[in-house]
Every structure is written in structure tokens, then in C-alpha cells.
Motif scaffolding. Structure first.
Motif, PDB file in Angstrom:
ATOM      1  N   ASP A  19       1.483   0.681  -1.954  1.00  0.00           N
ATOM      2  CA  ASP A  19       1.174   2.029  -2.015  1.00  0.00           C
ATOM      3  C   ASP A  19       0.414   2.542  -3.111  1.00  0.00           C
ATOM      4  OD1 ASP A  19       1.407   4.632  -0.554  1.00  0.00           O
ATOM      5  OD2 ASP A  19       2.816   5.381  -2.307  1.00  0.00           O
ATOM      6  N   HIS A  20       0.491   1.806  -4.186  1.00  0.00           N
ATOM      7  CA  HIS A  20       0.008   2.036  -5.450  1.00  0.00           C
ATOM      8  C   HIS A  20      -1.644   1.808  -5.613  1.00  0.00           C
ATOM      9  CE1 HIS A  20       4.160   2.271  -7.881  1.00  0.00           C
ATOM     10  NE2 HIS A  20       3.892   3.023  -6.686  1.00  0.00           N
ATOM     11  N   GLN A  36      -3.408   0.763  -2.023  1.00  0.00           N
ATOM     12  CA  GLN A  36      -4.011   1.256  -0.822  1.00  0.00           C
ATOM     13  C   GLN A  36      -5.395   0.446  -0.507  1.00  0.00           C
ATOM     14  OE1 GLN A  36      -2.918   3.104   1.583  1.00  0.00           O
ATOM     15  NE2 GLN A  36      -0.880   3.618   0.422  1.00  0.00           N
TER      16      GLN A  36
END
Length: 498
Positions: free
Chosen positions: A319-320, A322
Motif C-alpha cells: 500500500d505504500h 502501489q
């Protein structure tokens, strides 16, 4: 497309001494003799259609998997080769070693699928190769996997299980970060030792050459969950070297959570590594968060016989980043473990301004206090660890994020938030007496707070820095403590408004 097989006069490396088995001793003698001769760069016999090709066309050249060396013998390791072209112009000779005897691998265009490339003529038999790649079955039943690559000057990369290629190691760094052109050593010849049918390691020898030095290198590759490479090297100097970088690591940091200027990118972070970790001889661990600076920055961390250092990728959350293609969360961390006493010296960290992720702008290496002088011989031995986890790090608090931002509109003050996590830290209650030892080389620090972070299970240090008007760079240093007990590694950071 296929071309004719090479003639018998195809380029080969210098013949090994047939009266004795090939090994490190003979390679050292060869490197020593080479150092007594003037340096010559070997880029001959590379046609313009290969030398001038762009990256897209070069990427369309592939080694045919069915041609992998040792494939028919079903050995655990297999060897593939890289074609010369594009930026990979240096001619590299490749040899196989079996029973101590050397067998050169002559160039064959039949090894390669040239894709959509249409060449005006066949590459000459003397074109040779640009580098080598090694395959090994990391997972049972999944077949051969790419585990190590030696390509481009003296650069090489490796991965362990579940890892993705990112940062590179190099044979040597010469005059990197000085106000003059950096010298680029080249591995000009390789010898690959034939493994046993059940081998779990591969031995590779390489001859390094540059205007200032030559070197004999032995690499022992052990693929696995955390792949390791033992590096044994002996270097011979043709002339004095102003800055000799040992065990150099090269990585990329484009932007991240600490970037305090706008980057027009849908991805929150883009980097192969996010910090330099160092284990000092005193037992102190230091973490220097990386950045993409506006101006060249050089940090020097002095020590005597350090336990290790490395460029690490600690942030493992998709998520950091993407980025489905680059998979930055799976990029290898690379830890250097010195073998033997390296004496007094410094770990250098060089951060170079970069406008795109395609540039490697981070360099770290060891520089001995002992000068590198013409006629000397020097030995450097170390082990490289390719990691996804923090298994080689202590259980105490580790820095997992550094955030920087403007304190208030119209102000030059900057607010910092540094998160520490660790097995020991998570057992401290919210009311525990956890505090920070914090200092700055200039400016004024205020609003210091250490607070438990329930989201990470660790603790957050926050503070405000008011930079001094007459200072361009501020060096910050902090660690967590409780009474007289140190709870974390030491966080280092270099901030600049320029």
C-alpha cells in the motif's frame, strides 16, 4: 533470427596454465601481472548497430533457455550469457572450470533470440559477451529461477526466495563522490566452477581491471531464503587512488514518506532502499534514512572494524508503493558482513539528486584510513546477505518511518515524526518512562514528544526543528531510552532547505 556458428579463431580469454589446476592463486598472479602493464579498454569488435542500439532494442535480445550451460547435465546451477550492445560495450570473456581445467565459452549467435532486431550483418565471432546470469531451483518443483546476475562494469545483483532485483553491489568504487570523474572498474573475465550434481553453492572467479587497479575476485554464491555471496578479493594498484570504496552498494531513492517537496507521482513511495544501517564495533546500531536531495550530499560514518553495514528496504507494505509491476516492497535489502579485521575507516553514504526512478542515485561503501598506493596489494573479504526480513538486526527499537513537513504556513520550521518498532518496545505500557536523546548540529529543537503508537505497536518521536539562517545542512541524531537503558538504534538524518 540465427547466424552462422563462430570460427575457430573466436575471441577467448588468456589461456590458463595447463600444468596446474585453475584457482584463486593463479588468478591472483594474473591480476598482479596485469597491474604491471598499462591499462587498455577492451571495446573492440563491437559493430555500430550493437553499440548504438537503444535500451528497448537491447531488451529484445534474450538468451535461449534451452541453450543454458549444464542444462542437459541436469546440474542444480545453470549458466546463461548476456549479449554485448547498448550501454554494455565492454567485452567479457567467460570460461567454465571442471576438475581445475579451463574451457573457454566461444561466442555463438545461436545462443540468442534477437527478437525483432534486424541487423545489417551477423555479429562477428569476436564480439564475445557482456556478462553472465545464474539459475538455481529455489523452490522444489518450480524449476530453475534467476538468482544472480553479473552485468555492466563490475556490478552484480542477487536475490533470495520471494525477492525482486533492486540494488546492486560492485567490485570496487574508485574516486566516487570526488570533484573529478569517477573511475569505473570492469570485470573483464569470468571463470565458473562446475558444481557437483547435488551442490547448493556455486564458485565464480572474476578478473577486475581499471586504470588504477586490478583485482582477483572469488564469489561463492549460496542461493536460499536469504541468499549469501562470500567475496574474497585481492587488489593490486597501478597508481595511487584518492578514494577506494570497498564493498560498494548502489541503489535508488526517488521519493518516499520523508520527501518534503511535491513529486507528481500517483505512487506514495518509489525506492529500492530506504535507509543505511550500520552495526558499529561498540555495539551501537545506526539508521540513516535516505533521501533524494536537491544537492549532492555525502555523509561519513567513522568506525574501527565495523560489524557490518547495508542499504536496507524496511518498508514492506504494498500500500505504500502501489506499483504492481516494480514490486518495490519485495526489493532485496543488502547487508555487508566484514570477514576479518578491516581496521579504521568510514562508511560513506552518497546521495545524488535524481529526477527519475531509472537512475541509481544512492551509493554506500567502506573507505579505509589506510591509503591505497601504487604498487600495494590489499585483501578485502566479506559476506553479502540478501534479505527480505530483519533477521540480522537486534531486537531493540528499529526506525520504520521518517516523516518531515512544514510546521505552519509562512514558517521555516519543520516538524519531524520518527516511528520506532521492536519486540522489546511493544511491551512498554502507555505510561512507561520512554524518552528521546535528541540533538541537532545547528538550529533549535522544540516540542519534543515520545508517544506510544498503537497502530504500529511501537513509539513515535516527534519534534520541531527551526533551522539556523546561516546553516544549509542540519545533522540530526536521536534514540529512545528509559532511564539509563537504550531502547533503540540511533536515528540519523540530514536535512537541508536546498
Amino acid at each position: 533470427m540465427a547466424f552462422a556458428q563462430p570460427r575457430e579463431d573466436a575471441h577467448k580469454g588468456e589461456a590458463a596454465n595447463p600444468s596446474s589446476p585453475f584457482g584463486m592463486g593463479e588468478l591472483e598472479q594474473r591480476a598482479k601481472k596485469l597491474a604491471a602493464k598499462p591499462f587498455t579498454k577492451d571495446e573492440g569488435d563491437l559493430p555500430d548497430f550493437l553499440s548504438n542500439m537503444d535500451s528497448e532494442h537491447y531488451r529484445d535480445i534474450h538468451f535461449k533457455p534451452e541453450k543454458s550451460l549444464w542444462r542437459e547435465e541436469r546440474l542444480p546451477f545453470q549458466v546463461q550469457l548476456f549479449h554485448r550492445g547498448y550501454m554494455y560495450k565492454d567485452r567479457v570473456a567467460v570460461n567454465l572450470v571442471s576438475g581445475g581445467q579451463v574451457q573457454p565459452v566461444p561466442y555463438s549467435s545461436d545462443f540468442f533470440d534477437f527478437g525483432q532486431n534486424l541487423f545489417p550483418a551477423a555479429p562477428p565471432p569476436t564480439v564475445s559477451y557482456a556478462g553472465v546470469r545464474f539459475h538455481y531451483p529455489l523452490r522444489k518443483g518450480d524449476g530453475q529461477e534467476d538468482v544472480a546476475v553479473f552485468l555492466g562494469a563490475s556490478a552484480f545483483r542477487a536475490v533470495g526466495m520471494g525477492q525482486v532485483y533492486g540494488l546492486s553491489a560492485r567490485g570496487l568504487a574508485i574516486d566516487t563522490g570526488l570533484p573529478k570523474a569517477e573511475e569505473v572498474p570492469v570485470f573483464k573475465e569470468f571463470w565458473v566452477e562446475k558444481p557437483a550434481p547435488n551442490a547448493d553453492k556455486l564458485t565464480v572467479y572474476a578478473l577486475l581491471d581499471s586504470p588504477s587497479a586490478t583485482g582477483a575476485f572469488r564469489f561463492v554464491l549460496r542461493p536460499g531464503l536469504a541468499t549469501t555471496i562470500d567475496v574474497n578479493s585481492r587488489v593490486y594498484f597501478r597508481k595511487n587512488v584518492d578514494r577506494l570504496g570497498v564493498a560498494p552498494l548502489t541503489s535508488m531513492y526517488f521519493h518516499g514518506e520523508n520527501t518534503d517537496r511535491f513529486i507528481d507521482d500517483f505512487r506514495p513511495e518509489v525506492h529500492d532502499s530506504d535507509g543505511l544501517l550500520m552495526a558499529r564495533n561498540s555495539g551501537e546500531w545506526t539508521w540513516r534514512s535516505l533521501n533524494n536531495p536537491r544537492q549532492l550530499r555525502i555523509s561519513v560514518l567513522k568506525d574501527i572494524s565495523p560489524k557490518g553495514f547495508g542499504l536496507m528496504q524496511r518498508d514492506r507494505a504494498f500500500d505504500h508503493y502501489q506499483d504492481l509491476d516494480a514490486r518495490y516492497q519485495q526489493r532485496s535489502s543488502l547487508w555487508v558482513e566484514p570477514l576479518g579485521d578491516w581496521g579504521a575507516g568510514s562508511v560513506y553514504l552518497i546521495e545524488i539528486p535524481s529526477e527519475a526512478e531509472k537512475y541509481d542515485n544512492i551509493v554506500a561503501f567502506w573507505v579505509s584510513d589506510q591509503p591505497a598506493l601504487k604498487g600495494q596489494e590489499r585483501v578485502f573479504n566479506y559476506r553479502l546477505h540478501y534479505l527480505l526480513d530483519s533477521s540480522l538486526e537486534p531486537d531493540g527499537g528499529r526506525v520504520v518511518s521518517t516523516r518531515v513537513g512544514l510546521q505552519a504556513a509562512g514558517s521555516n520550521k519543520r516538524r519531524f515524526a520518527v516511528d520506532f518498532v521492536g519486540d522489546e518496545l511493544k511491551y512498554f505500557s502507555d505510561k512507561a518512562a520512554v524518552e528521546a536523546e535528541l540533538s541537532a548540529s545547528s538550529g533549535k529543537i522544540s516540542d519534543v514528544a515520545v508517544t506510544r503508537n498503537s497502530e504500529t505497536g511501537g513509539w513515535r518521536l516527534s519534534f520541531v526543528l527551526e533551522p539556523a539562517v546561516d546553516k544549509d545542512v542540519v545533522d540530526l541524531r536521536a534514540y529512545l531510552k528509559s532511564g539509563g537503558e537504550v531502547l533503540s538504534e540511533t536515528w540519523l538524518y540530514q536535512w537541508s532547505a536546498k
